[in-house]
Design a protein around this motif. Structure first.
Motif, PDB file in Angstrom:
ATOM      1  N   ILE A 336       0.866  -1.176   0.000  1.00 53.90           N
ATOM      2  CA  ILE A 336       0.000   0.000   0.000  1.00 53.90           C
ATOM      3  C   ILE A 336       0.911   1.236   0.000  1.00 53.90           C
ATOM      4  O   ILE A 336       1.717   1.413   0.916  1.00 53.90           O
ATOM      5  CB  ILE A 336      -0.927   0.041   1.230  1.00 53.90           C
ATOM      6  N   ASP A 337       0.784   2.046  -1.059  1.00 56.35           N
ATOM      7  CA  ASP A 337       1.633   3.232  -1.214  1.00 56.35           C
ATOM      8  C   ASP A 337       3.118   2.883  -1.126  1.00 56.35           C
ATOM      9  O   ASP A 337       3.913   3.591  -0.491  1.00 56.35           O
ATOM     10  CB  ASP A 337       1.273   4.291  -0.162  1.00 56.35           C
ATOM     11  N   GLY A 338       3.480   1.765  -1.725  1.00 56.68           N
ATOM     12  CA  GLY A 338       4.875   1.363  -1.798  1.00 56.68           C
ATOM     13  C   GLY A 338       5.405   0.665  -0.564  1.00 56.68           C
ATOM     14  O   GLY A 338       6.561   0.229  -0.558  1.00 56.68           O
ATOM     15  N   GLU A 339       4.600   0.525   0.489  1.00 53.80           N
ATOM     16  CA  GLU A 339       5.033  -0.121   1.722  1.00 53.80           C
ATOM     17  C   GLU A 339       4.212  -1.394   1.953  1.00 53.80           C
ATOM     18  O   GLU A 339       3.032  -1.456   1.605  1.00 53.80           O
ATOM     19  CB  GLU A 339       4.854   0.824   2.927  1.00 53.80           C
ATOM     20  N   ILE A 340       4.848  -2.396   2.557  1.00 52.81           N
ATOM     21  CA  ILE A 340       4.124  -3.629   2.864  1.00 52.81           C
ATOM     22  C   ILE A 340       2.957  -3.330   3.810  1.00 52.81           C
ATOM     23  O   ILE A 340       3.120  -2.611   4.803  1.00 52.81           O
ATOM     24  CB  ILE A 340       5.068  -4.673   3.490  1.00 52.81           C
ATOM     25  N   ALA A 341       1.779  -3.854   3.504  1.00 55.30           N
ATOM     26  CA  ALA A 341       0.584  -3.606   4.312  1.00 55.30           C
ATOM     27  C   ALA A 341       0.807  -4.062   5.750  1.00 55.30           C
ATOM     28  O   ALA A 341       1.371  -5.130   5.996  1.00 55.30           O
ATOM     29  CB  ALA A 341      -0.608  -4.338   3.710  1.00 55.30           C
ATOM     30  N   GLN A 342       0.351  -3.236   6.697  1.00 56.78           N
ATOM     31  CA  GLN A 342       0.629  -3.485   8.107  1.00 56.78           C
ATOM     32  C   GLN A 342      -0.559  -4.063   8.878  1.00 56.78           C
ATOM     33  O   GLN A 342      -0.405  -4.499  10.021  1.00 56.78           O
ATOM     34  CB  GLN A 342       1.048  -2.172   8.787  1.00 56.78           C
ATOM     35  N   GLU A 343      -1.730  -4.057   8.304  1.00 57.18           N
ATOM     36  CA  GLU A 343      -2.909  -4.520   9.024  1.00 57.18           C
ATOM     37  C   GLU A 343      -2.831  -6.022   9.294  1.00 57.18           C
ATOM     38  O   GLU A 343      -2.297  -6.785   8.494  1.00 57.18           O
ATOM     39  CB  GLU A 343      -4.186  -4.194   8.238  1.00 57.18           C
ATOM     40  N   PHE A 344      -3.434  -6.455  10.415  1.00 57.59           N
ATOM     41  CA  PHE A 344      -3.313  -7.840  10.876  1.00 57.59           C
ATOM     42  C   PHE A 344      -3.773  -8.839   9.830  1.00 57.59           C
ATOM     43  O   PHE A 344      -3.085  -9.829   9.555  1.00 57.59           O
ATOM     44  CB  PHE A 344      -4.115  -8.025  12.172  1.00 57.59           C
ATOM     45  N   GLY A 345      -4.933  -8.613   9.267  1.00 57.47           N
ATOM     46  CA  GLY A 345      -5.484  -9.579   8.313  1.00 57.47           C
ATOM     47  C   GLY A 345      -4.572  -9.802   7.127  1.00 57.47           C
ATOM     48  O   GLY A 345      -4.370 -10.944   6.679  1.00 57.47           O
ATOM     49  N   MET A 346      -4.007  -8.732   6.575  1.00 60.50           N
ATOM     50  CA  MET A 346      -3.113  -8.868   5.425  1.00 60.50           C
ATOM     51  C   MET A 346      -1.763  -9.459   5.824  1.00 60.50           C
ATOM     52  O   MET A 346      -1.171 -10.253   5.102  1.00 60.50           O
ATOM     53  CB  MET A 346      -2.924  -7.521   4.724  1.00 60.50           C
ATOM     54  N   GLN A 347      -1.267  -9.089   7.005  1.00 57.98           N
ATOM     55  CA  GLN A 347      -0.015  -9.649   7.501  1.00 57.98           C
ATOM     56  C   GLN A 347      -0.131 -11.169   7.651  1.00 57.98           C
ATOM     57  O   GLN A 347       0.807 -11.912   7.337  1.00 57.98           O
ATOM     58  CB  GLN A 347       0.327  -9.022   8.864  1.00 57.98           C
ATOM     59  N   ARG A 348      -1.275 -11.624   8.099  1.00 57.99           N
ATOM     60  CA  ARG A 348      -1.489 -13.057   8.296  1.00 57.99           C
ATOM     61  C   ARG A 348      -1.435 -13.803   6.966  1.00 57.99           C
ATOM     62  O   ARG A 348      -0.875 -14.899   6.882  1.00 57.99           O
ATOM     63  CB  ARG A 348      -2.843 -13.269   8.984  1.00 57.99           C
ATOM     64  N   VAL A 349      -2.021 -13.205   5.920  1.00 54.73           N
ATOM     65  CA  VAL A 349      -1.979 -13.841   4.597  1.00 54.73           C
ATOM     66  C   VAL A 349      -0.546 -13.853   4.067  1.00 54.73           C
ATOM     67  O   VAL A 349      -0.064 -14.871   3.541  1.00 54.73           O
ATOM     68  CB  VAL A 349      -2.915 -13.109   3.610  1.00 54.73           C
ATOM     69  N   MET A 350       0.148 -12.728   4.200  1.00 48.01           N
ATOM     70  CA  MET A 350       1.513 -12.633   3.663  1.00 48.01           C
ATOM     71  C   MET A 350       2.479 -13.569   4.359  1.00 48.01           C
ATOM     72  O   MET A 350       3.474 -14.005   3.769  1.00 48.01           O
ATOM     73  CB  MET A 350       2.012 -11.183   3.771  1.00 48.01           C
ATOM     74  N   GLY A 378      -9.637 -11.549  -1.521  1.00 44.82           N
ATOM     75  CA  GLY A 378      -9.897 -12.693  -0.666  1.00 44.82           C
ATOM     76  C   GLY A 378      -8.638 -13.145   0.042  1.00 44.82           C
ATOM     77  O   GLY A 378      -7.533 -13.052  -0.501  1.00 44.82           O
ATOM     78  N   ASP A 379      -8.780 -13.651   1.261  1.00 50.87           N
ATOM     79  CA  ASP A 379      -7.621 -14.183   1.989  1.00 50.87           C
ATOM     80  C   ASP A 379      -7.090 -15.440   1.313  1.00 50.87           C
ATOM     81  O   ASP A 379      -5.899 -15.754   1.435  1.00 50.87           O
ATOM     82  CB  ASP A 379      -8.008 -14.494   3.435  1.00 50.87           C
ATOM     83  N   ASN A 380      -7.946 -16.162   0.614  1.00 50.44           N
ATOM     84  CA  ASN A 380      -7.526 -17.312  -0.180  1.00 50.44           C
ATOM     85  C   ASN A 380      -7.152 -16.783  -1.564  1.00 50.44           C
ATOM     86  O   ASN A 380      -7.847 -17.007  -2.558  1.00 50.44           O
ATOM     87  CB  ASN A 380      -8.658 -18.344  -0.261  1.00 50.44           C
TER      88      ASN A 380
END
Length: 417
Positions: A336-350, A378-380
């Protein structure tokens, strides 16, 4: 002289809001009342004389006019409903009117309360697909592998019951229903049947529960056997015995008495509450799980899976980017805006651990979001048809945020993260 001790007639308490105009919710309640009257007529058609039927239709027409008039007051609507109720009762000799009498005043209140909760606060939603797994489960069918012949399974789609699977007893089935939302299927021909594969179809009950049906061709006595199970036709169809021979005359599937037609079990998806209230007071936030309708999203409406006869659908995804964000996917990460997304849900997928493997898939973007545009994924990620395929979600399409899984009681019961 004997005194008359008869009890004074009880006066009906006046409604202080009788002179207030009716609202849209009253009109919805009135429409439901008309449906109840139609149901009363259908159930008692053979008991209602023609002249009484004409009276009901006349009073019903009067109620409809009162309901649709712009200046109708609450008291007027109530009186008109009471008149229609009494006309219905008198049309059937010996009819017991207790239910109508006790509920005529409360029917509007109950309906309005349910509609208000559903419209403004919480709405139940059933997860239809696997695009949010493992965070939320959609419909999952577990086939009996012994019935699938030499068909090569698709690892991303096909799941199988344990080897040697047999339908469990009643107590185990009850537990599985509560804990997993699981229904065990064991369709066995109780006589010689020819199954019509074209009859495989699904129906939505109460716009919420999807059930699939499969029928036989009529036998010599004209009898048709119908099987049914909860879940989509695409999932249930995979469970049908692929080793059944074809009937050269009808093209159907030959199922002699005692033949297993389908066996396995279906987990029918998480059922969640959607908060429709919060987004009236604040904007959706990045990382939330949200529900939206697909109306006007051309990428969805032009896809092969879209059925225009059913109108717009509701999707549930994770909101990964908000207006003004620049979103980009470089597997397995989301930026997001050139930085790795920090929110919990996206961090869990990554993190791509366990069932979240392999993280976000493919490469996409960068894509800059305009005003009132939101990005859904989607998380999947590997099996999700989302904004990467059909673009951003307009703000006016958003229904609310997924907040709580209330069924089944196992797996994901509790707040959604």
């Amino acid at each position: 002289m004997a005194q008359n001790k008869s009890k004074p007639e009880k006066k009906e308490k006046e409604d202080p809001k009788a002179n207030e105009p009716i609202t849209r919710k009253h009109r919805k309640g009135g429409k439901q009342f008309l449906k109840d009257v139609d149901r009363f007529i259908r159930y008692n058609r053979d008991l209602i004389e023609e002249k009484n039927h004409a009276k009901i239709e006349a009073v019903k027409a009067s109620f409809s006019e009162t309901l649709t008039a712009e200046d109708t007051k609450r008291g007027e609507l109530k009186d008109s409903a009471e008149s229609l109720r009494k006309t219905c009762e008198k049309s059937v000799k010996g009819y017991q009117p207790s239910w109508w009498r006790e509920n005529i005043e409360s029917i509007f209140v109950v309906l309005l309360l349910v509609m208000a909760i559903r419209t403004y606060f919480l709405q139940p939603f059933k997860i239809p697909t696997g695009s949010m797994q493992p965070t939320l489960n959609g419909v999952i069918a577990y086939e009996d592998r012994s019935l699938q012949g030499n068909t090569k399974p698709d690892p991303s789609e096909d799941k199988f019951a344990p080897e040697g699977y047999e339908t469990p007893g009643v107590l185990k089935q009850f537990f599985d229903k509560l804990w997993y939302g699981r229904t065990h299927i064991n369709w066995v021909a109780d006589r010689n049947l020819v199954i019509d594969p074209r009859s495989l179809s699904e129906k939505n009950r109460y716009y919420y529960f999807t059930r699939t049906y499969l029928s036989s061709f009529p036998d010599e006595e004209g009898r048709v056997k119908t099987f049914s199970a909860p879940g989509t036709s695409a999932r249930i169809g995979k469970m049908i015995n692929e080793e059944l021979d074809r009937d050269p005359r009808t093209g159907g599937l030959l199922a002699p008495k005692g033949t297993v037609i389908a066996r396995g079990f279906v987990d029918t998806g998480d059922q969640v509450f959607v908060d429709r209230f919060t987004y009236h007071w604040r904007k959706p936030k990045r990382g939330e799980v949200f529900v939206f309708n697909t109306r006007g999203i051309r990428g969805i409406e032009m896809s092969g899976s879209f059925d225009p006869r059913g109108g717009s659908q509701h999707y549930i995804k994770r909101l990964v980017a908000v207006p003004g964000d620049e979103v980009e996917v470089k597997a397995p990460n989301l930026y997001i805006d050139g930085e790795i997304a920090q929110e919990f849900g996206m961090q869990r997928v990554m993190a791509a651990e366990g069932d979240y493997s392999p993280g976000y898939t493919g490469n996409y973007g960068p894509q800059k979001l305009g005003p009132k545009q939101y990005w859904a994924m989607g998380d999947n990620s590997d099996s999700s048809f989302d904004s990467r395929g059909w673009g951003p979600v307009p703000e006016e399409n958003i229904v609310g945020r997924g907040v709580f899984v209330f069924l089944p009681l196992g797996h994901h019961f509790g707040p959604i993260r």
